[in-house]
Scaffold this motif. Sequence first.
Motif, mmCIF file in Angstrom:
data_model
loop_
_atom_site.group_PDB
_atom_site.id
_atom_site.type_symbol
_atom_site.label_atom_id
_atom_site.label_comp_id
_atom_site.label_asym_id
_atom_site.label_seq_id
_atom_site.Cartn_x
_atom_site.Cartn_y
_atom_site.Cartn_z
ATOM 1 N N LEU A 237 0.833 -1.195 0.000
ATOM 2 C CA LEU A 237 0.000 0.000 0.000
ATOM 3 C C LEU A 237 0.868 1.246 0.000
ATOM 4 C CD1 LEU A 237 -2.633 -1.005 2.725
ATOM 5 C CD2 LEU A 237 -2.840 -1.252 0.245
ATOM 6 N N THR B 173 0.133 4.934 0.763
ATOM 7 C CA THR B 173 -1.006 5.634 1.363
ATOM 8 C C THR B 173 -1.160 7.076 0.907
ATOM 9 O OG1 THR B 173 0.354 6.169 3.302
ATOM 10 C CG2 THR B 173 -0.959 4.148 3.400
ATOM 11 N N SER C 292 -7.654 2.255 -2.146
ATOM 12 C CA SER C 292 -7.712 1.239 -1.108
ATOM 13 C C SER C 292 -8.100 -0.088 -1.733
ATOM 14 C CB SER C 292 -8.738 1.627 -0.040
ATOM 15 O OG SER C 292 -9.005 0.543 0.829
#
Length: 490
Positions: free
Chosen positions: A193, A195, A336
């Motif tokens: 990920l 972010t 996400s």
Amino acid sequence: GNAQLGTLTAGTGAGVLAGNQISVTADAVDLTGGTAANGNFRVEATAGSIASGDITATLGNIVLDAQPGGGVTAGTLTGRTGVQVLGQTDVRLASATSAAGAILVDATTGDVSGLLLGSPASDGRLLPAYGRTDLTASGADQTITVTAGGNAQLGTLTAGTGASLLAADQISVSADAVDMLDGSAANGDIRVLATSGTLRTRDVSVLGTGRVLRLGASGSIVTGTLRSNGGDMLLSASGDVTVGGASTALGGTPATGTIAILAGNSASTGAVTAGTLSAGEDIAISAGAAVSLTSLTAGDDIDVDTNGVVTFNAAVSTGTGADTRAVTFARASAGSTSAIGFAGPAGQAGHNINIRAASLGSVLPITGDVDDGLVLGTLDTNTAFLTADAGDIRADLVDASGNVAITALAGSLSGRIPGFDDGTGGATISAPGTVRLDVTGSATLGSVNAGTLTNESLATPDSIRIRNVTAGTLTLTSVSRLQIGTGNVT
């Protein structure tokens, strides 16, 4: 106070101590390196940073902890039962290897990277002044976890061995932005990920049967080749997604697994560019901008939905995959991996190709032509639903075993190569069911072989030109021209 130490060496033989064999605690620690032969090697900086050379814990673990207030800079770390590197600020690490334990690297507010380079790199990496850190947790079921409050610049991450399976992430990376070379997990999932930035990686392989690859970025995603062993691949970015290629098989033809790509957190952002995509079950792509693909092969459904232009050479839905679920997208949450989910079986039974595109003024050259809208090479499927919301449809060959529906309410239909008269152009459609033409511009078809060819109760095009048609039922209406070279109504 502080500790400035040379090389620390403790123990010999094969005995194993239950606790720390070497333990150093100080405000800040500067250590040349060391070896603990029988137990753990622990260094803690309570108010500052840790700087160390190479450290080995032959039968134990290594812990470097500067999280109360400093960073960590270390050489090669080799532990038996685990390696933990904890920094409040930056963690700079040459490499870490654990033979039978997990690896954890955490920089609470800083970056994770390799060591400072003699001169800055010029390869476009995220942190050009620093190298990359390689992490290897080679024992079965062992995990690698990297978290950074800043950026992560990583080398090759390798976790696990054997055929056992974990129910959780085996490799997990989370940072503002991620720049990684390669990743491989033998037993569990891989989750990476970014972010608040871009995720960039080369080749990533999920080797465990049915294990999942999840890539998410609040910016863009750029990858090399992605592989799984029958598991799903879920890519979600608020920006663009670029994939060198992806397959849900480590080799050969995939039997299971879905590839799902979500690009863009608004109706007009997020382009998708990909090489060859091959999935045992579904391929689903949702984008806000242009979608440019080389070729698609899915065992079940292929769904492409975008407000931009779609281009690709070939799409094949083989019908060999399970028809038990459908991909769902939550565009507002793009970036996400939770924005991609699965529902029950799709409303359309069988293996289908659904493509919706709209021209936004882009121009893409395909085999010498320049077209806006939905530009296709070859489709091989059960049913095909092709829609261009605000542009044209250019399709070379649509070969279906069921029905075909073509909708261009602000454009025309033809082949990618013009040439009704010379016998090489126009779209070719073969479907034993019903072919529905809902087109307002012109429809230029090279050859149609259908159970029924009709535009009854649909839009009336300016003109219809078909070089050759064979159909059980033929019902066509045009505004100005209806031309059929050879017709056979059976």
